[in-house]
Write an enzyme that holds these catalytic residues in place. Structure first.
Site, PDB file in Angstrom:
ATOM      1  N   ASP A  24      35.859  42.454  46.808  1.00 22.31           N
ATOM      2  CA  ASP A  24      35.743  42.678  45.349  1.00 22.31           C
ATOM      3  C   ASP A  24      36.999  42.359  44.537  1.00 22.31           C
ATOM      4  O   ASP A  24      37.328  43.095  43.593  1.00 22.31           O
ATOM      5  CB  ASP A  24      35.312  44.127  45.069  1.00 22.31           C
ATOM      6  CG  ASP A  24      33.957  44.462  45.676  1.00 22.31           C
ATOM      7  OD1 ASP A  24      33.330  43.566  46.271  1.00 22.31           O
ATOM      8  OD2 ASP A  24      33.520  45.627  45.565  1.00 22.31           O
ATOM      9  N   LYS A 129      27.042  42.334  46.502  1.00 19.09           N
ATOM     10  CA  LYS A 129      26.571  43.641  46.973  1.00 19.09           C
ATOM     11  C   LYS A 129      26.329  44.574  45.793  1.00 19.09           C
ATOM     12  O   LYS A 129      27.185  44.699  44.916  1.00 19.09           O
ATOM     13  CB  LYS A 129      27.573  44.254  47.960  1.00 19.09           C
ATOM     14  CG  LYS A 129      28.961  44.461  47.426  1.00 19.09           C
ATOM     15  CD  LYS A 129      29.864  44.967  48.538  1.00 19.09           C
ATOM     16  CE  LYS A 129      31.229  45.347  48.049  1.00 19.09           C
ATOM     17  NZ  LYS A 129      31.298  46.239  46.891  1.00 19.09           N
ATOM     18  N   CYS A 170      35.287  50.673  47.681  1.00 21.82           N
ATOM     19  CA  CYS A 170      34.519  49.631  48.368  1.00 21.82           C
ATOM     20  C   CYS A 170      35.135  49.185  49.692  1.00 21.82           C
ATOM     21  O   CYS A 170      34.413  48.808  50.622  1.00 21.82           O
ATOM     22  CB  CYS A 170      34.310  48.452  47.437  1.00 21.82           C
ATOM     23  SG  CYS A 170      33.191  48.858  46.076  1.00 21.82           S
TER      24      CYS A 170
HETATM   25  N1  TIU Z   1      35.029  47.596  44.435  1.00 22.44           N
HETATM   26  C1  TIU Z   1      35.132  48.901  44.213  1.00 22.44           C
HETATM   27  O1  TIU Z   1      35.949  49.584  44.811  1.00 22.44           O
HETATM   28  N2  TIU Z   1      34.308  49.450  43.224  1.00 22.44           N
HETATM   29  C2  TIU Z   1      34.670  50.515  42.430  1.00 22.44           C
HETATM   30  O2  TIU Z   1      33.902  50.956  41.587  1.00 22.44           O
HETATM   31  N3  TIU Z   1      35.920  51.037  42.629  1.00 22.44           N
HETATM   32  C3  TIU Z   1      36.534  51.999  41.891  1.00 22.44           C
HETATM   33  O3  TIU Z   1      37.602  52.437  42.296  1.00 22.44           O
HETATM   34  N4  TIU Z   1      35.998  52.412  40.758  1.00 22.44           N
END
Ligand code: TIU
Length: 233
Positions: A24, A129, A170
Protein backbone atom coordinates in the site's frame (compact mmCIF):
# COMPACT_ATOMS: atom_id res chain seq x y z
CA UNK A 1 20.09 -20.36 1.67
CA UNK A 2 20.74 -16.75 2.67
CA UNK A 3 21.43 -16.20 6.37
CA UNK A 4 20.05 -13.01 7.94
CA UNK A 5 21.13 -11.39 11.22
CA UNK A 6 17.48 -10.90 12.22
CA UNK A 7 15.40 -10.44 15.36
CA UNK A 8 14.69 -12.33 17.55
CA UNK A 9 17.41 -14.64 16.16
CA UNK A 10 19.19 -15.47 12.91
CA UNK A 11 17.01 -16.79 10.11
CA UNK A 12 17.26 -17.76 6.45
CA UNK A 13 15.72 -16.91 3.11
CA UNK A 14 15.54 -19.24 0.14
CA UNK A 15 16.84 -17.32 -2.91
CA UNK A 16 14.48 -17.46 -5.85
CA UNK A 17 11.63 -18.61 -3.61
CA UNK A 18 11.41 -15.31 -1.74
CA UNK A 19 9.04 -12.56 -2.87
CA UNK A 20 9.33 -8.92 -1.85
CA UNK A 21 5.94 -7.59 -0.73
CA UNK A 22 5.35 -3.82 -0.85
CA UNK A 23 2.14 -3.00 0.99
CA UNK A 24 0.00 0.00 0.00
CA UNK A 25 2.68 2.59 -0.88
CA UNK A 26 -0.14 4.60 -2.41
CA UNK A 27 -0.58 8.33 -2.79
CA UNK A 28 -3.71 8.00 -0.60
CA UNK A 29 -1.56 7.05 2.41
CA UNK A 30 1.72 8.87 1.70
CA UNK A 31 0.67 12.21 0.21
CA UNK A 32 -1.32 15.18 1.52
CA UNK A 33 -5.02 15.17 0.62
CA UNK A 34 -5.46 11.39 0.66
CA UNK A 35 -7.17 8.83 2.88
CA UNK A 36 -4.44 8.79 5.52
CA UNK A 37 -4.56 12.57 5.89
CA UNK A 38 -8.39 12.48 5.99
CA UNK A 39 -8.09 10.41 9.18
CA UNK A 40 -6.08 13.22 10.78
CA UNK A 41 -2.63 11.70 10.29
CA UNK A 42 0.71 13.38 9.54
CA UNK A 43 1.65 11.66 6.27
CA UNK A 44 5.30 12.78 6.47
CA UNK A 45 5.79 10.12 9.15
CA UNK A 46 5.65 7.52 6.36
CA UNK A 47 8.28 9.06 4.12
CA UNK A 48 11.31 7.43 5.76
CA UNK A 49 10.35 4.03 4.36
CA UNK A 50 10.49 5.14 0.72
CA UNK A 51 14.27 5.04 0.18
CA UNK A 52 14.78 1.60 1.83
CA UNK A 53 11.91 0.15 -0.22
CA UNK A 54 13.42 1.60 -3.40
CA UNK A 55 16.76 -0.05 -2.55
CA UNK A 56 15.08 -3.41 -1.94
CA UNK A 57 13.10 -3.11 -5.19
CA UNK A 58 16.34 -2.48 -7.10
CA UNK A 59 17.95 -5.54 -5.49
CA UNK A 60 14.99 -7.82 -6.26
CA UNK A 61 14.70 -6.53 -9.84
CA UNK A 62 18.43 -7.02 -10.48
CA UNK A 63 18.08 -10.68 -9.45
CA UNK A 64 14.83 -11.31 -11.33
CA UNK A 65 13.01 -12.24 -8.10
CA UNK A 66 9.28 -11.82 -7.65
CA UNK A 67 7.87 -8.50 -6.40
CA UNK A 68 4.27 -7.97 -5.23
CA UNK A 69 2.69 -4.56 -4.73
CA UNK A 70 -0.65 -4.17 -3.00
CA UNK A 71 -3.17 -1.35 -3.08
CA UNK A 72 -5.99 -0.89 -0.60
CA UNK A 73 -8.89 0.28 -2.77
CA UNK A 74 -12.53 -0.32 -3.60
CA UNK A 75 -14.73 -0.57 -6.64
CA UNK A 76 -16.33 2.74 -7.73
CA UNK A 77 -19.78 1.48 -6.69
CA UNK A 78 -18.38 0.62 -3.21
CA UNK A 79 -19.83 -2.89 -3.54
CA UNK A 80 -16.71 -4.27 -1.83
CA UNK A 81 -16.65 -1.65 0.95
CA UNK A 82 -18.82 -2.72 3.85
CA UNK A 83 -20.68 0.08 5.68
CA UNK A 84 -18.85 -0.97 8.84
CA UNK A 85 -15.62 0.20 7.17
CA UNK A 86 -16.94 3.30 5.41
CA UNK A 87 -18.89 4.71 8.33
CA UNK A 88 -16.20 4.27 10.94
CA UNK A 89 -14.89 7.22 12.94
CA UNK A 90 -15.24 10.84 11.94
CA UNK A 91 -12.85 11.41 9.03
CA UNK A 92 -12.70 14.68 7.10
CA UNK A 93 -13.66 12.64 4.02
CA UNK A 94 -15.02 9.10 3.79
CA UNK A 95 -13.96 6.32 1.42
CA UNK A 96 -15.46 7.17 -1.98
CA UNK A 97 -15.76 10.91 -1.28
CA UNK A 98 -14.08 13.30 -3.72
CA UNK A 99 -10.73 14.70 -2.58
CA UNK A 100 -7.85 16.51 -4.28
CA UNK A 101 -6.53 13.20 -5.75
CA UNK A 102 -9.95 11.92 -6.82
CA UNK A 103 -12.32 9.71 -4.86
CA UNK A 104 -10.63 8.33 -1.74
CA UNK A 105 -9.42 4.71 -1.93
CA UNK A 106 -11.25 4.04 -5.21
CA UNK A 107 -9.59 1.91 -7.90
CA UNK A 108 -8.62 3.97 -10.93
CA UNK A 109 -8.39 7.28 -9.06
CA UNK A 110 -5.03 9.08 -8.79
CA UNK A 111 -4.91 8.64 -5.02
CA UNK A 112 -5.08 4.86 -5.30
CA UNK A 113 -1.92 4.74 -7.43
CA UNK A 114 1.42 3.61 -6.05
CA UNK A 115 3.69 6.65 -5.51
CA UNK A 116 5.86 7.30 -8.60
CA UNK A 117 9.15 6.57 -6.74
CA UNK A 118 8.03 2.97 -6.16
CA UNK A 119 5.88 2.36 -9.26
CA UNK A 120 5.60 -1.29 -10.33
CA UNK A 121 7.42 -2.39 -13.47
CA UNK A 122 6.40 -5.03 -16.01
CA UNK A 123 6.17 -8.52 -14.55
CA UNK A 124 5.50 -7.44 -10.97
CA UNK A 125 2.21 -8.41 -9.37
CA UNK A 126 -0.27 -5.67 -8.48
CA UNK A 127 -2.85 -6.87 -5.95
CA UNK A 128 -5.90 -4.73 -5.21
CA UNK A 129 -7.34 -5.52 -1.80
CA UNK A 130 -10.58 -4.27 -0.23
CA UNK A 131 -9.43 -5.17 3.27
CA UNK A 132 -6.31 -4.66 5.32
CA UNK A 133 -4.87 -8.11 4.59
CA UNK A 134 -3.52 -9.14 1.17
CA UNK A 135 -5.10 -12.59 1.05
CA UNK A 136 -8.73 -11.79 1.81
CA UNK A 137 -10.93 -11.24 -1.25
CA UNK A 138 -7.99 -10.67 -3.63
CA UNK A 139 -7.02 -12.29 -6.92
CA UNK A 140 -10.50 -13.71 -7.36
CA UNK A 141 -10.51 -16.51 -9.92
CA UNK A 142 -13.65 -18.46 -10.66
CA UNK A 143 -15.16 -17.12 -7.45
CA UNK A 144 -12.36 -18.58 -5.33
CA UNK A 145 -11.37 -16.32 -2.47
CA UNK A 146 -7.90 -17.71 -1.88
CA UNK A 147 -6.48 -16.85 -5.31
CA UNK A 148 -3.31 -15.16 -4.07
CA UNK A 149 -2.18 -18.15 -2.02
CA UNK A 150 -2.67 -20.45 -5.03
CA UNK A 151 -0.75 -18.05 -7.28
CA UNK A 152 2.16 -17.85 -4.82
CA UNK A 153 2.22 -21.63 -4.49
CA UNK A 154 2.25 -22.01 -8.27
CA UNK A 155 5.19 -19.58 -8.41
CA UNK A 156 7.09 -21.68 -5.85
CA UNK A 157 7.18 -18.91 -3.25
CA UNK A 158 7.83 -20.06 0.32
CA UNK A 159 9.33 -16.92 1.91
CA UNK A 160 7.90 -13.37 2.02
CA UNK A 161 9.77 -10.15 2.86
CA UNK A 162 7.34 -7.46 4.04
CA UNK A 163 7.65 -3.70 3.55
CA UNK A 164 5.20 -0.80 3.22
CA UNK A 165 2.56 0.98 5.26
CA UNK A 166 1.22 1.10 7.79
CA UNK A 167 3.16 -1.25 10.02
CA UNK A 168 0.39 -2.04 12.49
CA UNK A 169 -2.53 -2.06 10.03
CA UNK A 170 -2.08 -3.48 6.52
CA UNK A 171 1.49 -4.76 6.88
CA UNK A 172 0.82 -6.57 10.13
CA UNK A 173 -2.51 -8.01 8.92
CA UNK A 174 -0.93 -9.27 5.70
CA UNK A 175 2.05 -10.79 7.52
CA UNK A 176 -0.23 -12.58 9.96
CA UNK A 177 -2.38 -13.92 7.12
CA UNK A 178 0.78 -15.14 5.38
CA UNK A 179 2.16 -16.77 8.53
CA UNK A 180 -1.07 -18.71 8.99
CA UNK A 181 -0.74 -19.98 5.41
CA UNK A 182 2.73 -21.35 6.09
CA UNK A 183 4.98 -18.68 4.62
CA UNK A 184 8.30 -17.84 6.31
CA UNK A 185 7.85 -14.12 6.95
CA UNK A 186 10.41 -11.36 7.52
CA UNK A 187 9.54 -7.66 7.99
CA UNK A 188 12.12 -5.00 7.10
CA UNK A 189 12.14 -2.62 10.03
CA UNK A 190 13.23 0.58 8.23
CA UNK A 191 11.16 -0.18 5.08
CA UNK A 192 7.87 0.01 6.94
CA UNK A 193 6.34 2.92 8.79
CA UNK A 194 3.37 4.05 10.82
CA UNK A 195 1.70 7.37 11.53
CA UNK A 196 2.34 6.39 15.18
CA UNK A 197 6.00 5.58 16.01
CA UNK A 198 4.99 3.78 19.21
CA UNK A 199 2.63 1.50 17.24
CA UNK A 200 5.43 0.63 14.81
CA UNK A 201 7.78 -0.25 17.65
CA UNK A 202 5.13 -2.33 19.42
CA UNK A 203 4.18 -4.14 16.21
CA UNK A 204 7.76 -5.13 15.45
CA UNK A 205 8.08 -6.42 19.01
CA UNK A 206 4.83 -8.41 18.99
CA UNK A 207 5.48 -9.98 15.56
CA UNK A 208 8.90 -11.23 16.62
CA UNK A 209 8.22 -12.05 20.28
CA UNK A 210 7.76 -15.55 21.66
CA UNK A 211 10.40 -17.04 19.37
CA UNK A 212 9.26 -15.31 16.13
CA UNK A 213 5.58 -16.04 16.72
CA UNK A 214 4.68 -14.38 13.40
CA UNK A 215 8.14 -13.93 11.89
CA UNK A 216 11.44 -12.09 11.97
CA UNK A 217 12.55 -8.47 11.54
CA UNK A 218 15.72 -7.28 9.86
CA UNK A 219 17.23 -3.92 8.86
CA UNK A 220 17.40 -3.30 5.11
CA UNK A 221 21.18 -2.77 5.13
CA UNK A 222 21.68 -6.20 6.75
CA UNK A 223 19.28 -7.83 4.28
CA UNK A 224 20.92 -6.20 1.26
CA UNK A 225 24.39 -7.17 2.51
CA UNK A 226 23.29 -10.80 2.84
CA UNK A 227 21.94 -11.16 -0.71
CA UNK A 228 24.00 -13.17 -3.19
CA UNK A 229 25.89 -11.20 -5.85
CA UNK A 230 24.29 -11.02 -9.27
CA UNK A 231 25.39 -10.21 -12.80
CA UNK A 232 23.17 -7.10 -12.97
CA UNK A 233 24.23 -5.70 -9.56
N1 TIU B 1 -2.64 0.34 4.29
C1 TIU B 1 -3.09 0.54 5.53
O1 TIU B 1 -2.38 0.34 6.50
N2 TIU B 1 -4.38 1.05 5.67
C2 TIU B 1 -4.78 1.88 6.69
O2 TIU B 1 -5.93 2.29 6.76
N3 TIU B 1 -3.82 2.24 7.60
C3 TIU B 1 -3.94 3.14 8.61
O3 TIU B 1 -3.01 3.23 9.41
N4 TIU B 1 -5.01 3.90 8.69
Amino acid sequence: MITLPAQPFETTLDPGRTALVVIDMQRDFVEAGGFGASLGNDVTRLHGAIAPIAALLAAWRARGWLVLHTRECHQPDLSDCPPSKRERGDPALRIGDAGPMGRLLIAGEAGADIIPALAPVAGEWLIDKPGKGMFWNTCLQDGQREGLHARLQDAGISHLVFTGVTTEVCVQTSMREANDRGYHCVIVEDATDSYFPEFKRATLEMLTAQGAIVGWSVHSTALLAALPPCAAC
